[in-house]
Design a protein around this motif. Structure first.
Motif, PDB file in Angstrom:
ATOM      1  N   ASN A  11       0.775  -1.018  -0.074  1.00 12.22           N
ATOM      2  CA  ASN A  11       0.030  -0.024   0.067  1.00 12.22           C
ATOM      3  C   ASN A  11       0.943   1.127   0.133  1.00 12.22           C
ATOM      4  O   ASN A  11       2.064   1.236  -0.808  1.00 12.22           O
ATOM      5  CB  ASN A  11      -0.845  -0.143   1.194  1.00 12.22           C
ATOM      6  N   ASP A  12       0.469   2.322   0.880  1.00 11.84           N
ATOM      7  CA  ASP A  12       1.618   3.402   0.817  1.00 11.84           C
ATOM      8  C   ASP A  12       2.784   2.986   1.448  1.00 11.84           C
ATOM      9  O   ASP A  12       3.930   3.775   1.268  1.00 11.84           O
ATOM     10  CB  ASP A  12       0.962   4.488   1.431  1.00 11.84           C
ATOM     11  N   ILE A  13       2.849   2.095   2.481  1.00 13.77           N
ATOM     12  CA  ILE A  13       4.164   1.118   2.782  1.00 13.77           C
ATOM     13  C   ILE A  13       3.860  -0.284   2.648  1.00 13.77           C
ATOM     14  O   ILE A  13       2.535  -0.655   2.445  1.00 13.77           O
ATOM     15  CB  ILE A  13       4.183   1.615   4.123  1.00 13.77           C
ATOM     16  N   ASN A  14       4.754  -1.042   2.577  1.00 14.47           N
ATOM     17  CA  ASN A  14       4.680  -2.442   2.553  1.00 14.47           C
ATOM     18  C   ASN A  14       4.487  -2.998   4.102  1.00 14.47           C
ATOM     19  O   ASN A  14       5.258  -2.588   5.162  1.00 14.47           O
ATOM     20  CB  ASN A  14       5.916  -3.206   2.155  1.00 14.47           C
ATOM     21  N   ILE A  15       3.396  -3.659   4.416  1.00 18.62           N
ATOM     22  CA  ILE A  15       3.434  -4.425   5.746  1.00 18.62           C
ATOM     23  C   ILE A  15       3.522  -5.939   5.716  1.00 18.62           C
ATOM     24  O   ILE A  15       3.252  -6.768   4.887  1.00 18.62           O
ATOM     25  CB  ILE A  15       1.752  -4.104   6.214  1.00 18.62           C
ATOM     26  N   GLY A  16       4.416  -6.397   6.348  1.00 19.75           N
ATOM     27  CA  GLY A  16       4.948  -7.848   6.298  1.00 19.75           C
ATOM     28  C   GLY A  16       3.842  -8.364   7.439  1.00 19.75           C
ATOM     29  O   GLY A  16       3.656  -7.997   8.640  1.00 19.75           O
ATOM     30  N   ALA A  17       3.253  -9.518   6.841  1.00 22.98           N
ATOM     31  CA  ALA A  17       1.933 -10.187   7.935  1.00 22.98           C
ATOM     32  C   ALA A  17       2.106 -11.442   7.381  1.00 22.98           C
ATOM     33  O   ALA A  17       2.777 -12.137   6.755  1.00 22.98           O
ATOM     34  CB  ALA A  17       0.727  -9.682   7.437  1.00 22.98           C
ATOM     35  N   THR A  18       1.255 -12.159   8.595  1.00 22.46           N
ATOM     36  CA  THR A  18       1.168 -13.775   8.608  1.00 22.46           C
ATOM     37  C   THR A  18      -0.225 -14.080   8.613  1.00 22.46           C
ATOM     38  O   THR A  18      -1.005 -13.565   9.517  1.00 22.46           O
ATOM     39  CB  THR A  18       2.009 -14.430   9.771  1.00 22.46           C
TER      40      THR A  18
END
Length: 313
Positions: A11-18
């Motif tokens: 998105n506007d930033i990248n979010i690391g998720a599980t």
């Protein structure tokens, strides 16, 4: 069997998720986990601090039949963005963007979305209820419901004042000499007042640089604001704060106990990190207490109350 996938949400930033789930054979309801302050990873671990708090909560929700998403906050671990100058509103937007992403997954039932926030995550979860597009079915507020950041800081400082009264030895004598209610209240007020007076993205206070935007946005919200949001929210709410929590005051939950759709629970001998404790918790030694309590799983009182609430959702 629990399966997990690590993803990057762009998105506007990248979010690391599980993303954790049992299978992708049918649509399942979603739970988003939102952690508290600090730079722990999405599992609840960091240098010298291994709680697995959010990993254990995730496993519980998946076993209950949910798809569960947990993620790294902006500027930490696999998430980009500058967490050093971000604000509370950025954290709320990040959480919303994770939900938007998850709702598009083929195996997620977008009509049953639950947000579970811990500590500051409770504040973020409450603020998310303003976003009608998310259509949240329910929110779970762990160790931080209806509490502003300033209220939490004052509560913690007041506990210190109470507990040093009985502290023995030279340290106890010294702390009783130098600590008083007027001074600790001034320290907390000064932190917020200094943020309001600066036009820089960060400011220095008592040995640390703080995000001006973050402190200002927290300062703009009071306990009443969080209560008003819960009054307006049409979904179901479960608010849990243990009576041995030295970082959040369980007594404030009484102020929402008679509201429609809200269930409160204040279990005995449960601390801020949702573990059972023996004896009286002490804010002067809370980090040591936490490390010892991490040898235990999350309290069955917490798990059972969540499961009972969810069964009526």
């Amino acid at each position: 069997m629990i399966k997990e996938e690590r993803v990057i949400i762009e998105n506007d930033i990248n979010i690391g998720a599980t993303i954790a789930y049992q299978d992708k054979e049918r649509k399942r309801p979603l739970v988003l986990l939102i952690m508290g302050t600090g730079s722990l990873d999405r599992d609840g671990n960091g240098f010298g601090f291994k709680s697995n708090l959010y990993k254990e909560l995730s496993d519980m929700f998946v076993e209950m039949g949910y798809v569960c998403v947990r993620y790294d906050k902006r500027g930490t671990h696999e998430s980009t963005g500058d967490g050093k100058i971000s604000g509370l509103s950025d954290l709320v937007n990040d959480a919303a963007n994770v939900i938007y992403y998850a709702k598009k997954l083929d195996y997620v039932d977008e009509e049953k979305i639950v947000v579970c926030g811990h500590s500051e995550g409770s504040m973020i979860a409450t603020l998310l209820t303003k976003n009608k597009d998310l259509d949240l079915k329910g929110i779970i507020l762990l160790s931080g419901a209806v509490t502003s950041l300033k209220d939490a800081m004052l509560y913690q400082n007041y506990l210190v004042l109470e507990q040093v009264k009985d502290m023995k030895g030279i340290l106890g004598w010294y702390l009783r000499k130098v600590l008083n209610k007027v001074d600790v209240e001034k320290q907390v007020s000064d932190l917020y007042e200094k943020a309001e007076k600066t036009d820089k993205p960060r400011y220095f206070y008592r040995g640390a640089f703080l995000s001006t935007k973050y402190i200002k946005e927290h300062n703009a919200l009071t306990k009443k604001d969080y209560i008003d949001l819960l009054k307006k929210y049409k979904g179901k709410v479960l608010a849990i704060t243990g009576k041995s929590d030295v970082q959040a005051d369980y007594r404030v939950l009484e102020e929402i106990s008679n509201m429609d759709g809200i269930t409160i629970y204040t279990p005995e001998q449960v601390n801020h990190v949702l573990r059972d404790v023996d004896g009286e918790s002490n804010i002067m030694n809370f980090k040591k207490e936490y490390k010892l309590s991490f040898k235990k799983p999350i309290s069955s009182k917490i798990k059972d109350s969540i499961k009972e609430w969810e069964s009526k959702l």
